[in-house]
Design a protein around this motif. Structure first.
Motif, PDB file in Angstrom:
ATOM      1  N   ALA A  41     -20.793  14.176 -24.200  1.00  0.00           N
ATOM      2  CA  ALA A  41     -20.047  14.724 -23.063  1.00  0.00           C
ATOM      3  C   ALA A  41     -19.614  13.559 -22.174  1.00  0.00           C
ATOM      4  O   ALA A  41     -20.462  12.918 -21.535  1.00  0.00           O
ATOM      5  CB  ALA A  41     -20.899  15.712 -22.275  1.00  0.00           C
ATOM      6  N   ASN A  42     -18.324  13.300 -22.150  1.00  0.00           N
ATOM      7  CA  ASN A  42     -17.828  12.173 -21.365  1.00  0.00           C
ATOM      8  C   ASN A  42     -16.343  12.370 -21.084  1.00  0.00           C
ATOM      9  O   ASN A  42     -15.626  13.004 -21.871  1.00  0.00           O
ATOM     10  CB  ASN A  42     -18.036  10.858 -22.120  1.00  0.00           C
ATOM     11  N   ASP A  43     -15.898  11.824 -19.944  1.00  0.00           N
ATOM     12  CA  ASP A  43     -14.477  11.877 -19.623  1.00  0.00           C
ATOM     13  C   ASP A  43     -13.752  10.618 -20.082  1.00  0.00           C
ATOM     14  O   ASP A  43     -12.616  10.358 -19.649  1.00  0.00           O
ATOM     15  CB  ASP A  43     -14.268  12.089 -18.119  1.00  0.00           C
ATOM     16  N   LYS A  44     -14.400   9.843 -20.946  1.00  0.00           N
ATOM     17  CA  LYS A  44     -13.789   8.649 -21.535  1.00  0.00           C
ATOM     18  C   LYS A  44     -13.854   8.771 -23.060  1.00  0.00           C
ATOM     19  O   LYS A  44     -14.814   9.341 -23.597  1.00  0.00           O
ATOM     20  CB  LYS A  44     -14.536   7.385 -21.109  1.00  0.00           C
ATOM     21  N   PRO A  45     -12.872   8.243 -23.765  1.00  0.00           N
ATOM     22  CA  PRO A  45     -12.919   8.279 -25.224  1.00  0.00           C
ATOM     23  C   PRO A  45     -14.074   7.430 -25.760  1.00  0.00           C
ATOM     24  O   PRO A  45     -14.454   6.423 -25.162  1.00  0.00           O
ATOM     25  CB  PRO A  45     -11.566   7.693 -25.647  1.00  0.00           C
ATOM     26  N   TRP A  94     -12.121  11.325 -28.901  1.00  0.00           N
ATOM     27  CA  TRP A  94     -12.855  11.870 -27.759  1.00  0.00           C
ATOM     28  C   TRP A  94     -14.187  12.462 -28.200  1.00  0.00           C
ATOM     29  O   TRP A  94     -14.337  12.893 -29.344  1.00  0.00           O
ATOM     30  CB  TRP A  94     -12.027  12.965 -27.082  1.00  0.00           C
ATOM     31  N   PRO A  95     -15.172  12.525 -27.292  1.00  0.00           N
ATOM     32  CA  PRO A  95     -16.421  13.254 -27.588  1.00  0.00           C
ATOM     33  C   PRO A  95     -16.154  14.749 -27.641  1.00  0.00           C
ATOM     34  O   PRO A  95     -15.092  15.215 -27.199  1.00  0.00           O
ATOM     35  CB  PRO A  95     -17.333  12.874 -26.416  1.00  0.00           C
ATOM     36  N   PRO A  96     -17.088  15.532 -28.188  1.00  0.00           N
ATOM     37  CA  PRO A  96     -16.863  16.983 -28.281  1.00  0.00           C
ATOM     38  C   PRO A  96     -16.582  17.646 -26.936  1.00  0.00           C
ATOM     39  O   PRO A  96     -15.805  18.591 -26.859  1.00  0.00           O
ATOM     40  CB  PRO A  96     -18.170  17.502 -28.890  1.00  0.00           C
ATOM     41  N   ILE A  97     -17.223  17.157 -25.883  1.00  0.00           N
ATOM     42  CA  ILE A  97     -17.033  17.708 -24.534  1.00  0.00           C
ATOM     43  C   ILE A  97     -16.335  16.636 -23.694  1.00  0.00           C
ATOM     44  O   ILE A  97     -16.893  15.558 -23.492  1.00  0.00           O
ATOM     45  CB  ILE A  97     -18.377  18.104 -23.894  1.00  0.00           C
ATOM     46  N   ARG A  98     -15.165  16.904 -23.222  1.00  0.00           N
ATOM     47  CA  ARG A  98     -14.367  15.888 -22.538  1.00  0.00           C
ATOM     48  C   ARG A  98     -14.644  15.839 -21.036  1.00  0.00           C
ATOM     49  O   ARG A  98     -13.741  15.642 -20.231  1.00  0.00           O
ATOM     50  CB  ARG A  98     -12.873  16.135 -22.777  1.00  0.00           C
ATOM     51  N   TYR A  99     -15.880  16.055 -20.677  1.00  0.00           N
ATOM     52  CA  TYR A  99     -16.274  15.994 -19.274  1.00  0.00           C
ATOM     53  C   TYR A  99     -17.607  15.284 -19.172  1.00  0.00           C
ATOM     54  O   TYR A  99     -18.493  15.477 -20.015  1.00  0.00           O
ATOM     55  CB  TYR A  99     -16.400  17.398 -18.666  1.00  0.00           C
ATOM     56  N   GLY A 118     -12.384  28.178 -23.265  1.00  0.00           N
ATOM     57  CA  GLY A 118     -12.264  27.225 -24.353  1.00  0.00           C
ATOM     58  C   GLY A 118     -12.343  25.794 -23.891  1.00  0.00           C
ATOM     59  O   GLY A 118     -12.697  24.897 -24.660  1.00  0.00           O
ATOM     60  N   THR A 119     -12.030  25.543 -22.618  1.00  0.00           N
ATOM     61  CA  THR A 119     -12.095  24.184 -22.065  1.00  0.00           C
ATOM     62  C   THR A 119     -13.483  23.868 -21.538  1.00  0.00           C
ATOM     63  O   THR A 119     -14.034  22.802 -21.827  1.00  0.00           O
ATOM     64  CB  THR A 119     -11.051  24.027 -20.938  1.00  0.00           C
ATOM     65  N   ASN A 120     -14.013  24.775 -20.762  1.00  0.00           N
ATOM     66  CA  ASN A 120     -15.376  24.635 -20.227  1.00  0.00           C
ATOM     67  C   ASN A 120     -16.239  25.720 -20.860  1.00  0.00           C
ATOM     68  O   ASN A 120     -16.201  26.875 -20.455  1.00  0.00           O
ATOM     69  CB  ASN A 120     -15.376  24.776 -18.705  1.00  0.00           C
ATOM     70  N   TRP A 121     -17.023  25.332 -21.870  1.00  0.00           N
ATOM     71  CA  TRP A 121     -17.697  26.308 -22.723  1.00  0.00           C
ATOM     72  C   TRP A 121     -18.721  27.147 -21.973  1.00  0.00           C
ATOM     73  O   TRP A 121     -18.952  28.302 -22.325  1.00  0.00           O
ATOM     74  CB  TRP A 121     -18.376  25.585 -23.886  1.00  0.00           C
ATOM     75  N   LEU A 122     -19.359  26.583 -20.959  1.00  0.00           N
ATOM     76  CA  LEU A 122     -20.308  27.351 -20.138  1.00  0.00           C
ATOM     77  C   LEU A 122     -19.793  27.532 -18.716  1.00  0.00           C
ATOM     78  O   LEU A 122     -20.563  27.832 -17.813  1.00  0.00           O
ATOM     79  CB  LEU A 122     -21.675  26.653 -20.114  1.00  0.00           C
ATOM     80  N   GLY A 123     -18.498  27.358 -18.526  1.00  0.00           N
ATOM     81  CA  GLY A 123     -17.912  27.515 -17.205  1.00  0.00           C
ATOM     82  C   GLY A 123     -18.082  26.279 -16.351  1.00  0.00           C
ATOM     83  O   GLY A 123     -18.514  25.212 -16.812  1.00  0.00           O
ATOM     84  N   ASP A 130     -18.127  20.619 -15.146  1.00  0.00           N
ATOM     85  CA  ASP A 130     -18.485  21.330 -16.368  1.00  0.00           C
ATOM     86  C   ASP A 130     -19.988  21.577 -16.431  1.00  0.00           C
ATOM     87  O   ASP A 130     -20.792  20.639 -16.324  1.00  0.00           O
ATOM     88  CB  ASP A 130     -18.035  20.509 -17.582  1.00  0.00           C
ATOM     89  N   VAL A 131     -20.392  22.821 -16.630  1.00  0.00           N
ATOM     90  CA  VAL A 131     -21.803  23.196 -16.621  1.00  0.00           C
ATOM     91  C   VAL A 131     -22.526  22.638 -17.839  1.00  0.00           C
ATOM     92  O   VAL A 131     -23.663  22.155 -17.735  1.00  0.00           O
ATOM     93  CB  VAL A 131     -21.949  24.725 -16.548  1.00  0.00           C
ATOM     94  N   LEU A 132     -21.898  22.689 -19.008  1.00  0.00           N
ATOM     95  CA  LEU A 132     -22.556  22.214 -20.228  1.00  0.00           C
ATOM     96  C   LEU A 132     -22.827  20.713 -20.147  1.00  0.00           C
ATOM     97  O   LEU A 132     -23.902  20.249 -20.551  1.00  0.00           O
ATOM     98  CB  LEU A 132     -21.702  22.546 -21.448  1.00  0.00           C
TER      99      LEU A 132
END
Length: 342
Positions: A41-45, A94-99, A118-123, A130-132
């Protein structure tokens, strides 16, 4: 590596407790994922290629000018302008979670906290994070904090308990009276007061909680040493002139560690729960840090967003249940009535 017969019996008994055995593997899998949270989970590639050059933004910061931008500050890879510059002459993985845990989603279609999508899987929480992603990072902080506190507290507690039980007399009497007074302190209130005075951080909270958590194993180890110091092999070692530290930690400690190791998973559970409680009350990790307690507080403060409370509840329930199951299996593995009954 070949295990000794007693160690092999303990491992066999541990594996016989299927619930604890599988709980250990599930916990280890979750813990390993949290340890590499930056790759999940990261906002960087994780990796990018630009004009035949290779870059790893997760591990190193690159200015926007590196990719043909205008600013010398670190590149914002989520910015469409920067993304177009890179994709024009390369690509990004990118990582699986882009946050990351502190990334705010400015492109929400509903007000924060927003429901799972679909963008934020757990809201998202009430700040658009991002919760996840926060759950993964918070799991890592909670477990690392609990492990560190358990190991340091156990080291001090085992040492104090060994000295009390082996020497006895006035040292044991005075130490016990001190522990009775010290354990009677209102620990939670003291933690809240100290957290209000000093700037909370991982290290400061660890040191504050270490002042009180070391007493958990003292009584158990003390009782084992009181029993062991009168055994024949200990008296024989004393008669032969073996040094006191060698007798304590080479001959008497292994027997005492059986009870101590059986209790350590439950001590870890208590350490994680204590940090969660402090974070829930707002006296734990610094504001903005990812933690399970902060996620629990988000659920309490946003009852109109049930996904926050449900996520916090189930994450804590799963974590504490796994640790409890592992503790039960370890207790069975060190129980002589079970490992020698076959």
């Amino acid at each position: 590596m070949t295990l000794s017969p007693i160690a092999a019996r303990r491992w066999h008994q541990f594996r016989r407790n299927s619930r604890g055995f599988f709980a250990l593997w599930i916990f280890l899998a979750l813990f390993v994922i949290s340890l590499v949270a930056e790759l999940v989970a990261n906002d960087k590639p994780i990796f990018l290629s630009y004009r035949d050059d290779v870059y790893f933004p997760v591990f190193k910061s690159y200015p926007e000018t590196t990719f043909g931008g205008e600013f010398a500050t670190e590149a914002d890879y989520r910015d469409p302008y920067v993304a177009d510059l890179i994709q024009a002459d390369g690509f990004m993985v990118w990582p699986p979670i882009r946050y990351s845990y502190d990334t705010i989603n400015y492109h929400l279609t509903t007000p924060s906290p927003s429901p799972p999508s679909g963008t934020n899987w757990l809201g998202t929480d009430d700040q658009g994070r991002d919760v996840l992603a926060r759950l993964i990072y918070g799991f890592r902080i909670s477990v690392l904090f609990g492990l560190t506190l358990t190991l340091l507290g156990s080291l001090i507690g085992v040492t104090v308990g060994a000295m009390e039980g082996y020497f006895g007399g006035w040292f044991d009497l005075l130490s016990q009276r001190f522990i009775e007074i010290w354990s009677g302190m209102p620990v939670l209130f003291l933690l809240i007061i100290m957290s209000s005075i000093i700037t909370p951080s991982f290290t400061s909270l660890l040191l504050i909680m270490l002042l009180f958590s070391w007493m958990t194993l003292v009584d158990v180890v003390r009782a084992e040493f009181l029993k062991a110091r009168n055994l024949d092999y200990i008296r024989a070692a004393q008669a032969l002139g073996v040094s006191t530290p060698r007798i304590m930690f080479r001959h008497a400690l292994p027997n005492a560690m059986v009870a101590a190791l059986s209790m350590m998973p439950f001590v870890l559970t208590g350490s994680v729960a204590t940090l969660t409680s402090l974070d829930f009350l707002g006296f734990g990790m610094p504001p903005g840090s990812a933690s399970l307690g902060e996620l629990l507080a988000q659920g309490k403060n946003n009852l109109q967003a049930p996904w926050l409370g449900i996520t916090a509840f189930f994450s804590l329930a799963v974590l504490l249940s796994l640790l409890t199951f592992v503790g039960e299996a370890v207790r069975d593995a060190f129980d002589p009535r079970k490992i020698f009954r076959e």
